[in-house]
Each structure stands twice: as C-alpha cells, then as structure tokens.
Write a protein that holds these residues in place. Structure first.
Motif, PDB file in Angstrom:
ATOM      1  N   SER A  98       0.861  -1.177   0.000  1.00  0.00           N
ATOM      2  CA  SER A  98       0.000   0.000   0.000  1.00  0.00           C
ATOM      3  C   SER A  98       0.899   1.229   0.000  1.00  0.00           C
ATOM      4  O   SER A  98       2.076   1.131   0.341  1.00  0.00           O
ATOM      5  N   PRO A  99       0.348   2.369  -0.344  1.00  0.00           N
ATOM      6  CA  PRO A  99       1.150   3.593  -0.334  1.00  0.00           C
ATOM      7  C   PRO A  99       1.564   4.046   1.067  1.00  0.00           C
ATOM      8  O   PRO A  99       2.461   4.863   1.207  1.00  0.00           O
TER       9      PRO A  99
ATOM     10  N   PHE B 145       2.132  -4.463   3.921  1.00  0.00           N
ATOM     11  CA  PHE B 145       0.753  -4.572   4.404  1.00  0.00           C
ATOM     12  C   PHE B 145      -0.182  -3.965   3.364  1.00  0.00           C
ATOM     13  O   PHE B 145       0.171  -2.996   2.694  1.00  0.00           O
ATOM     14  N   ALA B 146      -1.369  -4.540   3.256  1.00  0.00           N
ATOM     15  CA  ALA B 146      -2.374  -4.029   2.327  1.00  0.00           C
ATOM     16  C   ALA B 146      -3.671  -3.776   3.089  1.00  0.00           C
ATOM     17  O   ALA B 146      -3.862  -4.276   4.201  1.00  0.00           O
ATOM     18  N   LEU B 147      -4.552  -3.026   2.482  1.00  0.00           N
ATOM     19  CA  LEU B 147      -5.856  -2.749   3.068  1.00  0.00           C
ATOM     20  C   LEU B 147      -6.802  -3.894   2.743  1.00  0.00           C
ATOM     21  O   LEU B 147      -6.894  -4.339   1.600  1.00  0.00           O
TER      22      LEU B 147
ATOM     23  N   HIS C 179      -3.134   9.198   7.719  1.00  0.00           N
ATOM     24  CA  HIS C 179      -3.852   9.510   6.476  1.00  0.00           C
ATOM     25  C   HIS C 179      -5.349   9.251   6.652  1.00  0.00           C
ATOM     26  O   HIS C 179      -5.747   8.368   7.399  1.00  0.00           O
ATOM     27  N   ASP C 180      -6.154   9.998   5.911  1.00  0.00           N
ATOM     28  CA  ASP C 180      -7.580   9.714   5.785  1.00  0.00           C
ATOM     29  C   ASP C 180      -7.751   8.686   4.678  1.00  0.00           C
ATOM     30  O   ASP C 180      -6.993   8.680   3.701  1.00  0.00           O
TER      31      ASP C 180
ATOM     32  N   TYR D 102      -5.210   7.481   0.006  1.00  0.00           N
ATOM     33  CA  TYR D 102      -4.795   7.853   1.357  1.00  0.00           C
ATOM     34  C   TYR D 102      -4.331   9.302   1.297  1.00  0.00           C
ATOM     35  O   TYR D 102      -3.399   9.610   0.574  1.00  0.00           O
ATOM     36  N   LYS D 103      -4.994  10.186   2.031  1.00  0.00           N
ATOM     37  CA  LYS D 103      -4.681  11.614   1.965  1.00  0.00           C
ATOM     38  C   LYS D 103      -4.427  12.159   3.361  1.00  0.00           C
ATOM     39  O   LYS D 103      -5.131  11.854   4.297  1.00  0.00           O
TER      40      LYS D 103
END
Length: 97
Positions: free
Chosen positions: A35-36, A41-43, A78-79, A95-96
C-alpha cells in the motif's frame, strides 16, 4: 483521521458486496501485499455484525464503514478515501493527509 466514501462506492458495497442492514464494512490491515502507506501490508475489508472498539466510523447511503483501534496505525495519519470506478468496475482506495 476519517473515512470518506463516495455514494457510488457505498452503492457498490450495498449491491455487489451484499451488505445487509445488520452488517458494517470493516477496513483493516492485512499482512502481505503493499500500500502507499505501509510496506508489506495491504488494506482489507470485510463484513462485520459486531465491531470491537471502533476508532473511526462513517455512514453513507445507509452503509456503515469503520476502522477498529487496533488498525489505525496502518493509515499512518492519512484519511481513507474510497471511490468506485464504473468503467473498470473496481474500488479505488486513496490515502490523503
């Protein structure tokens, strides 16, 4: 931190993921993947009827989405923004900060 889900994405969860009135969508950290925001790890997401310790929660078009306390670290401040790409028929996770 917050969860932002578009109406199109909420409709996808409701119709294609078959979320019923008693279920919620849980976002969580999965080992393996990428993930970024976290290496290795991934969502992940799943249906839940009995959440534990909701840290973040939102509701869109009658669908509830949440992240538990134990998975907040994954987002690294991040949101989570969830969109649906109709042309590709897939969810997009941004992800922001």
């Amino acid at each position: 931190m917050k969860i932002v889900v578009t109406e199109a994405a909420a409709s996808w969860f409701k119709n294609d993921f078959n979320i019923d009135k008693n279920e919620k969508v849980k976002f969580y950290a999965r080992i393996y993947g990428s993930s970024p925001v976290q290496e290795n790890f991934a969502l992940g997401f799943d249906k839940e009827t009995d959440p534990n310790n909701e840290a973040v929660h939102t509701e869109v078009n009658g669908v509830s989405f949440y992240i538990e306390d134990e998975d907040v670290w994954f987002f690294d401040g991040h949101d989570l923004h969830v969109h649906y790409d109709k042309e590709e028929d897939e969810l997009i996770f941004d992800y922001k900060k």
